[in-house]
Design an enzyme around this catalytic site. Structure first.
Site, PDB file in Angstrom:
ATOM      1  N   LYS A 264       0.833  -1.197   0.000  1.00 42.67           N
ATOM      2  CA  LYS A 264       0.000   0.000   0.000  1.00 42.67           C
ATOM      3  C   LYS A 264       0.868   1.247   0.000  1.00 42.67           C
ATOM      4  O   LYS A 264       1.721   1.432   0.864  1.00 42.67           O
ATOM      5  CB  LYS A 264      -0.903   0.000   1.232  1.00 42.67           C
ATOM      6  CG  LYS A 264      -1.697   1.286   1.443  1.00 42.67           C
ATOM      7  CD  LYS A 264      -2.431   1.268   2.783  1.00 42.67           C
ATOM      8  CE  LYS A 264      -3.050   2.619   3.107  1.00 42.67           C
ATOM      9  NZ  LYS A 264      -3.676   2.647   4.451  1.00 42.67           N
ATOM     10  N   ASP A 269      -2.180  10.473   3.950  1.00 45.99           N
ATOM     11  CA  ASP A 269      -3.581  10.115   4.143  1.00 45.99           C
ATOM     12  C   ASP A 269      -4.269  11.113   5.065  1.00 45.99           C
ATOM     13  O   ASP A 269      -4.121  11.055   6.279  1.00 45.99           O
ATOM     14  CB  ASP A 269      -3.680   8.702   4.735  1.00 45.99           C
ATOM     15  CG  ASP A 269      -5.126   8.264   4.906  1.00 45.99           C
ATOM     16  OD1 ASP A 269      -6.007   8.877   4.272  1.00 45.99           O
ATOM     17  OD2 ASP A 269      -5.366   7.301   5.663  1.00 45.99           O
ATOM     18  N   LYS A 276      -9.539  13.021   8.858  1.00 48.85           N
ATOM     19  CA  LYS A 276      -8.996  12.586  10.135  1.00 48.85           C
ATOM     20  C   LYS A 276      -8.913  13.762  11.109  1.00 48.85           C
ATOM     21  O   LYS A 276      -8.825  14.913  10.686  1.00 48.85           O
ATOM     22  CB  LYS A 276      -7.583  12.021   9.935  1.00 48.85           C
ATOM     23  CG  LYS A 276      -7.497  10.720   9.169  1.00 48.85           C
ATOM     24  CD  LYS A 276      -6.041  10.284   9.016  1.00 48.85           C
ATOM     25  CE  LYS A 276      -5.929   8.983   8.257  1.00 48.85           C
ATOM     26  NZ  LYS A 276      -6.447   7.828   9.035  1.00 48.85           N
ATOM     27  N   ASP A 287       1.811   6.282   5.914  1.00 47.82           N
ATOM     28  CA  ASP A 287       0.791   5.390   5.369  1.00 47.82           C
ATOM     29  C   ASP A 287       1.274   4.670   4.107  1.00 47.82           C
ATOM     30  O   ASP A 287       0.544   3.832   3.573  1.00 47.82           O
ATOM     31  CB  ASP A 287      -0.496   6.173   5.070  1.00 47.82           C
ATOM     32  CG  ASP A 287      -1.735   5.324   5.270  1.00 47.82           C
ATOM     33  OD1 ASP A 287      -1.713   4.432   6.135  1.00 47.82           O
ATOM     34  OD2 ASP A 287      -2.733   5.539   4.559  1.00 47.82           O
ATOM     35  N   ASP A 346     -11.864   7.298   4.426  1.00 44.53           N
ATOM     36  CA  ASP A 346     -10.632   7.015   5.160  1.00 44.53           C
ATOM     37  C   ASP A 346     -10.301   5.527   5.174  1.00 44.53           C
ATOM     38  O   ASP A 346      -9.243   5.133   5.660  1.00 44.53           O
ATOM     39  CB  ASP A 346     -10.733   7.548   6.596  1.00 44.53           C
ATOM     40  CG  ASP A 346      -9.384   7.601   7.299  1.00 44.53           C
ATOM     41  OD1 ASP A 346      -8.358   7.659   6.590  1.00 44.53           O
ATOM     42  OD2 ASP A 346      -9.347   7.563   8.542  1.00 44.53           O
ATOM     43  N   GLU A 348      -9.369   3.857   2.647  1.00 43.72           N
ATOM     44  CA  GLU A 348      -8.925   3.945   1.249  1.00 43.72           C
ATOM     45  C   GLU A 348      -7.886   2.900   0.875  1.00 43.72           C
ATOM     46  O   GLU A 348      -7.735   2.552  -0.304  1.00 43.72           O
ATOM     47  CB  GLU A 348      -8.372   5.344   0.969  1.00 43.72           C
ATOM     48  CG  GLU A 348      -6.914   5.581   1.329  1.00 43.72           C
ATOM     49  CD  GLU A 348      -6.609   5.415   2.809  1.00 43.72           C
ATOM     50  OE1 GLU A 348      -5.478   5.018   3.140  1.00 43.72           O
ATOM     51  OE2 GLU A 348      -7.486   5.699   3.643  1.00 43.72           O
ATOM     52  N   ARG A 350      -7.696  -0.291   1.362  1.00 37.78           N
ATOM     53  CA  ARG A 350      -8.280  -1.501   0.773  1.00 37.78           C
ATOM     54  C   ARG A 350      -8.772  -1.248  -0.650  1.00 37.78           C
ATOM     55  O   ARG A 350      -8.867  -2.174  -1.454  1.00 37.78           O
ATOM     56  CB  ARG A 350      -9.401  -2.017   1.674  1.00 37.78           C
ATOM     57  CG  ARG A 350     -10.592  -1.103   1.821  1.00 37.78           C
ATOM     58  CD  ARG A 350     -11.426  -1.393   3.062  1.00 37.78           C
ATOM     59  NE  ARG A 350     -10.733  -0.943   4.270  1.00 37.78           N
ATOM     60  CZ  ARG A 350     -11.203  -1.116   5.495  1.00 37.78           C
ATOM     61  NH1 ARG A 350     -12.371  -1.720   5.673  1.00 37.78           N
ATOM     62  NH2 ARG A 350     -10.528  -0.681   6.536  1.00 37.78           N
TER      63      ARG A 350
END
Length: 494
Positions: A264, A269, A276, A287, A346, A348, A350
């Site tokens: 990933k 993020d 967030k 991230d 959030d 995201e 996946r």
């Protein structure tokens, strides 16, 4: 920090500092005894004074007058042998103590301590990885480097002649892993205004040139042609163009099915429209540590010249709010054709992974392992000690767990029962991208499992292990050791 072996008598060695093991309040091993005798029993008298605690990871330093200028006495505990944790903790404490001196050369005897269930190779590996981890510095963004460079610069492990060759090979493998970890740490620690998706792609191209790899970087138009609607949905809010990075290493015959690692690569993020909270949002530059770890693993495997075929796939973008950003409630079509209702922007990771996992099918893989800072729920479940492991395949899960134990980069297997899939039902699409608060890390893995039916697959959730917060904030380099050991074991080199 460079590691090597020496078969010269420890008592006659020349070193700025020697790392000497103590077990049960006594010097451990014939080499430690020889150094003590060569210095008139000074180390024994120091131990008799009681200044060194008997608990594991206690250290005591002193100066000597002979060819060894200084000694770090390191206690491995009160028992007749150390356990894995006490050994690792004490090795780290000893190397930190050695770093307080200005000595460039060190002699280590720490592997002379018996460790329950562990052999010399494991102890050598732990020393090399721990020493390199402690020596790591991130100073690329500072106008002036630290005036105290990491020391010692060179470490020689004092060994019997019969053990030196095998230990040397273990050092070479550990050095390759440490170099991969350093790359992963550098990428993770860089700020998001530097480490963009384009920067990750350029890093992959640099690795390809250095190690003779094949590199392909897909742009937005190519992803549109592949109908990667989930990945592109995440990228919509950012001014940074998304990339899909593919690196290929061929160390075995063309007929051998490759291992595929998918990382990933969310380079920052914000949470997107599901923004967030502000505190600690700076840590969301980490991230992309899944991407960093698979690139670091590729570097380690290529340097080790493993006889295996390896493919690394990195979907990378930012997750930002904006006028073009994906909204909660939007429905997107993935590369597989499945539709996803995005209830939370959030969640995201996946979304970009599901398209990359579908893309991985084209390599007819022997196994696929995806790596991601995926869920805060995994941190709640496992803390910062184990990465979360999810797989429907017992054999693959066992391989990954065993690999982690060999390099002190552990993972813990979590459930992946079909019952959890119920939480992902959507009245409007094939699947929702979140399943509510209960078992959040499990339902995230269940989401990914829907795109992995055609091959053997495992998922590593590294949200609790990829970086450290607080005063020692920074990327950890995990799970590069676990992944590299897994790949090397598949090649027969571990």
């Amino acid at each position: 920090m460079k590691f090597s072996t020496t078969t010269s008598a420890a008592a006659r060695a020349r070193a700025g500092v020697a790392l000497v093991p103590v077990l049960g309040g006594r010097l451990c091993g014939s080499a430690a005894q020889a150094i003590d005798e060569a210095n008139g029993g000074r180390l024994s008298r120091l131990l008799a004074s009681g200044d060194l605690g008997k608990k594991a990871a206690a250290t005591l330093s002193t100066h000597l007058d002979g060819s060894i200028a200084r000694v770090v006495l390191a206690s491995f505990g009160k028992d007749k042998e150390a356990n894995e944790k006490s050994y690792i903790d004490t090795v780290r404490a000893a190397y930190k103590a050695a770093g307080s001196f200005s000595a460039d050369d060190a002699l280590s005897l720490l592997h002379d301590v018996p460790v329950a269930g562990r052999d010399l190779a494991w102890k050598v590996r732990v020393q090399a990885l721990a020493g390199r981890d402690i020596a790591y510095r991130f100073e690329q963004m500072k106008s002036e480097p630290d005036p105290k460079p990491p020391r010692p610069k060179r470490v020689a492990l004092a060994l019997e002649r019969a053990d030196a060759a095998a230990a040397g090979r273990e050092i070479d493998r550990a050095s390759a892993i440490a170099n991969g970890m350093d790359l992963a740490k550098d990428l993770g620690n860089l700020p998001a205004n530097v480490c963009t998706p384009t920067y990750l792609a350029d890093t992959a191209r640099k690795l390809a040139r250095e190690f003779g790899l094949k590199c392909e970087v897909l742009d937005e138009k190519q992803m549109q042609a592949l109908k990667m609607g989930a990945l592109l949905a995440v990228a919509r809010g950012s001014a940074q163009p998304p990339k899909l990075i593919v690196l290929r290493y061929q160390g075995a015959g063309a007929k051998q099915a490759p291992i595929v690692l998918v990382g990933k690569g969310i380079t920052f993020d914000t949470g997107g429209i599901s923004l967030k909270p502000a505190p600690e949002m700076d840590e969301m530059k980490f991230d992309m540590c899944g991407a960093a770890s698979v690139l670091g693993t590729m570097r380690a495997v290529a340097e080790a010249k493993a006889k295996v075929n390896l493919v690394v796939v990195v979907p990378t973008t930012e997750n930002m709010p904006g006028g073009r950003a994906t909204r909660p409630g939007d429905i997107v079509t993935t590369m597989s054709g499945k539709t996803v209702e995005i209830l939370n922007t959030d969640a995201e990771g996946r979304l970009i992974l599901c398209d990359a996992l579908e893309y991985a099918k084209r390599f007819s893989p022997a196994a696929v392992v995806d790596v991601a800072n995926l869920t805060g729920a995994c941190v709640i479940a496992l803390g910062h000690h184990h990465s979360g492991l999810f797989s429907p395949n017992d054999e693959l899960a066992g391989e990954l767990q065993a690999a982690g134990r060999e390099v002190a980069d552990t993972c813990w297997r979590m459930p992946l029962d079909d019952a959890y899939q119920e939480q992902l039902k959507s009245p409007f699409a094939d699947v929702a991208n979140i399943g509510g608060r209960p078992a959040g890390s499990v339902t995230a893995a269940c989401f990914l499992s829907r795109f992995t039916k055609d091959y053997t697959w495992a998922h590593l959730d590294i949200a609790g292990t990829a970086w450290r917060s607080g005063t020692n904030k920074g990327a950890s380099g995990r799970p590069v050791p676990l992944l590299t050991r897994f790949v090397l074991a598949r090649s027969g080199a571990a």
